[in-house]
Design a protein around this motif. Structure first.
Motif, PDB file in Angstrom:
ATOM      1  N   ILE A  87      10.476   2.819  -7.420  1.00  0.00           N
ATOM      2  CA  ILE A  87       9.260   3.404  -7.995  1.00  0.00           C
ATOM      3  C   ILE A  87       9.081   2.884  -9.418  1.00  0.00           C
ATOM      4  O   ILE A  87       9.909   3.156 -10.291  1.00  0.00           O
ATOM      5  CB  ILE A  87       9.319   4.938  -7.987  1.00  0.00           C
ATOM      6  N   VAL A  88       8.013   2.125  -9.639  1.00  0.00           N
ATOM      7  CA  VAL A  88       7.824   1.495 -10.947  1.00  0.00           C
ATOM      8  C   VAL A  88       6.434   1.699 -11.536  1.00  0.00           C
ATOM      9  O   VAL A  88       6.210   1.416 -12.715  1.00  0.00           O
ATOM     10  CB  VAL A  88       8.121  -0.023 -10.883  1.00  0.00           C
ATOM     11  N   ALA A  89       5.473   2.176 -10.750  1.00  0.00           N
ATOM     12  CA  ALA A  89       4.099   2.273 -11.266  1.00  0.00           C
ATOM     13  C   ALA A  89       3.277   3.190 -10.374  1.00  0.00           C
ATOM     14  O   ALA A  89       3.732   3.649  -9.326  1.00  0.00           O
ATOM     15  CB  ALA A  89       3.467   0.878 -11.331  1.00  0.00           C
ATOM     16  N   GLY A  90       2.039   3.444 -10.819  1.00  0.00           N
ATOM     17  CA  GLY A  90       1.063   4.153 -10.009  1.00  0.00           C
ATOM     18  C   GLY A  90       1.340   5.632  -9.844  1.00  0.00           C
ATOM     19  O   GLY A  90       2.077   6.263 -10.607  1.00  0.00           O
ATOM     20  N   GLY A  91       0.755   6.179  -8.779  1.00  0.00           N
ATOM     21  CA  GLY A  91       0.840   7.607  -8.543  1.00  0.00           C
ATOM     22  C   GLY A  91       2.253   8.093  -8.319  1.00  0.00           C
ATOM     23  O   GLY A  91       2.621   9.188  -8.761  1.00  0.00           O
ATOM     24  N   MET A  92       3.090   7.297  -7.637  1.00  0.00           N
ATOM     25  CA  MET A  92       4.452   7.754  -7.368  1.00  0.00           C
ATOM     26  C   MET A  92       5.301   7.791  -8.635  1.00  0.00           C
ATOM     27  O   MET A  92       6.224   8.604  -8.729  1.00  0.00           O
ATOM     28  CB  MET A  92       5.109   6.880  -6.309  1.00  0.00           C
ATOM     29  N   LEU A  93       5.008   6.929  -9.606  1.00  0.00           N
ATOM     30  CA  LEU A  93       5.733   7.026 -10.878  1.00  0.00           C
ATOM     31  C   LEU A  93       5.398   8.352 -11.557  1.00  0.00           C
ATOM     32  O   LEU A  93       6.279   9.014 -12.126  1.00  0.00           O
ATOM     33  CB  LEU A  93       5.393   5.852 -11.794  1.00  0.00           C
ATOM     34  N   SER A  94       4.145   8.765 -11.501  1.00  0.00           N
ATOM     35  CA  SER A  94       3.759  10.062 -12.056  1.00  0.00           C
ATOM     36  C   SER A  94       4.424  11.201 -11.296  1.00  0.00           C
ATOM     37  O   SER A  94       4.868  12.187 -11.895  1.00  0.00           O
ATOM     38  CB  SER A  94       2.236  10.220 -12.015  1.00  0.00           C
ATOM     39  N   VAL A  95       4.506  11.078  -9.968  1.00  0.00           N
ATOM     40  CA  VAL A  95       5.188  12.089  -9.161  1.00  0.00           C
ATOM     41  C   VAL A  95       6.668  12.162  -9.544  1.00  0.00           C
ATOM     42  O   VAL A  95       7.238  13.254  -9.689  1.00  0.00           O
ATOM     43  CB  VAL A  95       5.032  11.765  -7.657  1.00  0.00           C
ATOM     44  N   PHE A  96       7.302  10.997  -9.722  1.00  0.00           N
ATOM     45  CA  PHE A  96       8.711  10.929 -10.131  1.00  0.00           C
ATOM     46  C   PHE A  96       8.906  11.654 -11.464  1.00  0.00           C
ATOM     47  O   PHE A  96       9.823  12.470 -11.632  1.00  0.00           O
ATOM     48  CB  PHE A  96       9.115   9.463 -10.246  1.00  0.00           C
ATOM     49  N   LYS A  97       8.020  11.385 -12.418  1.00  0.00           N
ATOM     50  CA  LYS A  97       8.151  12.016 -13.739  1.00  0.00           C
ATOM     51  C   LYS A  97       7.887  13.521 -13.672  1.00  0.00           C
ATOM     52  O   LYS A  97       8.541  14.305 -14.378  1.00  0.00           O
ATOM     53  CB  LYS A  97       7.213  11.336 -14.733  1.00  0.00           C
ATOM     54  N   ASP A  98       6.955  13.931 -12.832  1.00  0.00           N
ATOM     55  CA  ASP A  98       6.717  15.362 -12.647  1.00  0.00           C
ATOM     56  C   ASP A  98       7.963  16.039 -12.077  1.00  0.00           C
ATOM     57  O   ASP A  98       8.316  17.160 -12.461  1.00  0.00           O
ATOM     58  CB  ASP A  98       5.526  15.595 -11.713  1.00  0.00           C
ATOM     59  N   CYS A  99       8.612  15.347 -11.148  1.00  0.00           N
ATOM     60  CA  CYS A  99       9.845  15.856 -10.570  1.00  0.00           C
ATOM     61  C   CYS A  99      10.913  16.038 -11.642  1.00  0.00           C
ATOM     62  O   CYS A  99      11.558  17.096 -11.727  1.00  0.00           O
ATOM     63  CB  CYS A  99      10.336  14.891  -9.489  1.00  0.00           C
ATOM     64  N   LEU A 100      11.101  15.025 -12.489  1.00  0.00           N
ATOM     65  CA  LEU A 100      12.118  15.099 -13.536  1.00  0.00           C
ATOM     66  C   LEU A 100      11.780  16.156 -14.578  1.00  0.00           C
ATOM     67  O   LEU A 100      12.674  16.824 -15.109  1.00  0.00           O
ATOM     68  CB  LEU A 100      12.284  13.737 -14.205  1.00  0.00           C
ATOM     69  N   LEU A 101      10.488  16.311 -14.864  1.00  0.00           N
ATOM     70  CA  LEU A 101      10.083  17.334 -15.827  1.00  0.00           C
ATOM     71  C   LEU A 101      10.506  18.713 -15.334  1.00  0.00           C
ATOM     72  O   LEU A 101      11.014  19.545 -16.111  1.00  0.00           O
ATOM     73  CB  LEU A 101       8.571  17.280 -16.046  1.00  0.00           C
ATOM     74  N   GLU A 102      10.312  18.986 -14.055  1.00  0.00           N
ATOM     75  CA  GLU A 102      10.742  20.263 -13.502  1.00  0.00           C
ATOM     76  C   GLU A 102      12.269  20.344 -13.446  1.00  0.00           C
ATOM     77  O   GLU A 102      12.860  21.408 -13.693  1.00  0.00           O
ATOM     78  CB  GLU A 102      10.152  20.452 -12.097  1.00  0.00           C
ATOM     79  N   ALA A 103      12.909  19.207 -13.158  1.00  0.00           N
ATOM     80  CA  ALA A 103      14.371  19.192 -13.050  1.00  0.00           C
ATOM     81  C   ALA A 103      15.053  19.525 -14.379  1.00  0.00           C
ATOM     82  O   ALA A 103      16.184  20.040 -14.390  1.00  0.00           O
ATOM     83  CB  ALA A 103      14.846  17.839 -12.541  1.00  0.00           C
ATOM     84  N   THR A 104      14.384  19.246 -15.500  1.00  0.00           N
ATOM     85  CA  THR A 104      14.988  19.557 -16.804  1.00  0.00           C
ATOM     86  C   THR A 104      15.290  21.049 -16.945  1.00  0.00           C
ATOM     87  O   THR A 104      16.184  21.440 -17.701  1.00  0.00           O
ATOM     88  CB  THR A 104      14.070  19.120 -17.967  1.00  0.00           C
ATOM     89  N   LYS A 105      14.568  21.886 -16.222  1.00  0.00           N
ATOM     90  CA  LYS A 105      14.771  23.323 -16.303  1.00  0.00           C
ATOM     91  C   LYS A 105      16.078  23.766 -15.636  1.00  0.00           C
ATOM     92  O   LYS A 105      16.500  24.912 -15.784  1.00  0.00           O
ATOM     93  CB  LYS A 105      13.587  24.058 -15.661  1.00  0.00           C
ATOM     94  N   TYR A 106      16.719  22.840 -14.901  1.00  0.00           N
ATOM     95  CA  TYR A 106      17.940  23.173 -14.169  1.00  0.00           C
ATOM     96  C   TYR A 106      19.181  22.532 -14.774  1.00  0.00           C
ATOM     97  O   TYR A 106      20.265  22.617 -14.194  1.00  0.00           O
ATOM     98  CB  TYR A 106      17.798  22.729 -12.708  1.00  0.00           C
TER      99      TYR A 106
END
Length: 361
Positions: free
Chosen positions: A11-30
């Motif tokens: 995953i390097v670009a586009g919508g899935m990169l944003s999805v990946f970052k959204d995933c990590l943003l939520e993961a920071t809470k754990y």
């Protein structure tokens, strides 16, 4: 502290990169509860998360299918042997061979479900490959997952039919929108936009044929290809580039796309294949007219939206008729699509993590 792995090495670009970052943003809470290791193609893509996770680069994963499969089915297995990993989340369609208490896979590529016309097989080789190959890739080790995650109900049903699975979560991608103030512009005068990539399933030609029918109407459509990208883009621009009503503006940065959103009259979205269709949900924040293809993904993405009309995927006459009514008669007979999601369902990453990790805690 339990170990969790999140992998997204291709995953390097586009919508899935944003999805990946959204995933990590939520993961920071754990992070107080779990040690989280993240496999990526390049660390620099995730600079905003520096120091919060242990990042491991897999730079060869994008160079060939050999290396992609090597990571998924050999290197990850070797890595996981002595790490005592409790949960492994794969964000890129393939179910790796790993030693873990349980794992899940996020399946976002809908190519296996696209019935490509024979005439297009040699125009867009990448889509042809995905269509033929991805059903096989999805199947490998898929039954080792505790959960399979997809973005929409129609994909849940396809996976149930194809693999006889009953552990599928529908999880809507949650993406922060860039809201741009509405401005007056010369573009606002009967101008529409289609933000797209140059792939055959994007169905650009149906817009072009519709505009060819509207010879005496003042209308413009912005399309984000320029003809240099591949054989399909060249074919489209060569055939229709002479029409001044069609503006082939090339790939645009996301900030520029949102600037266009603030200026145009509406969006046309005829893509035959999407797992979500991110531009649809992005543009819906403007509350402007959307003319979308009548496909399951579009109806689900636009569920509840009050300014949309749908047209059959190849019916350029119907599309031209809708555009004419909107531009000349200033009428737009809207159809509100409503889709009810079955359980298990998560409307954002917070709810998805609650489902994924409830058995861990």
């Amino acid at each position: 502290m339990k170990n969790i792995v999140i992998s997204g090495v291709n995953i390097v670009a586009g919508g899935m990169l944003s999805v990946f970052k959204d995933c990590l943003l939520e993961a920071t809470k754990y992070l107080d509860l779990y040690k989280i290791t993240v496999f990526v193609h390049r660390k620099e893509l995730f600079a905003e998360f520096d120091q919060r996770f242990e990042f491991i680069e897999c730079p060869k994963a994008k160079t060939s299918w050999f290396w992609r499969c090597y990571y998924e089915y050999r290197w990850f297995k070797k890595y996981s042997q002595d790490k005592d990993i409790y949960f492994w989340l794969s964000l890129h369609d393939m179910s790796p061979l790993v030693k873990t208490d349980f794992q899940a896979v996020y399946c976002h590529n809908s190519a296996p479900f696209y019935k490509m016309p024979y005439k297009d097989y040699f125009i867009d080789f990448k889509v042809t490959l995905f269509t033929l190959f991805y059903k096989f890739l999805y199947r490998i080790n898929i039954y080792s997952n505790r959960y399979i995650i997809v973005q929409q109900e129609w994909m849940r049903h396809k996976f149930q039919e194809l693999f006889k699975l009953n552990n599928i979560i529908v999880a809507h991608p949650c993406r922060e929108l860039i809201l741009v103030e509405q401005v007056d512009s010369e573009l606002a005068n009967n101008t529409f936009i289609y933000p797209t990539l140059p792939s055959v399933y994007k169905n650009i030609e149906v817009i072009c044929e519709a505009i060819q029918c509207l010879k005496d109407i003042d209308i413009k459509v912005l399309i984000t290809i320029d003809g240099t990208e591949n054989a399909y883009a060249k074919k489209i621009v060569t055939k229709y580039g002479h029409n001044p009503k069609l503006r082939f503006i090339g790939l645009q940065p996301r900030s520029k796309i949102f600037e266009y959103y603030s200026q145009v009259t509406g969006m046309i979205f005829p893509s035959k294949l999407e797992t979500w269709g991110m531009p649809l949900s992005e543009f819906a924040s403007t509350e402007k007219p959307i003319i979308a293809v009548d496909k399951e993904y579009a109806r689900e993405t636009l569920s509840g939206y009050e300014r949309v009309q749908f047209f059959p995927e190849n019916d350029y006459i119907k599309l031209a008729s809708i555009l004419k009514e909107l531009v000349i008669d200033k009428t737009f007979a809207t159809e509100i699509a409503m889709v009810k999601n079955e359980e298990p369902f998560a409307k954002n990453w917070r709810e998805l993590f609650e489902i994924l990790l409830r058995d861990v805690r």
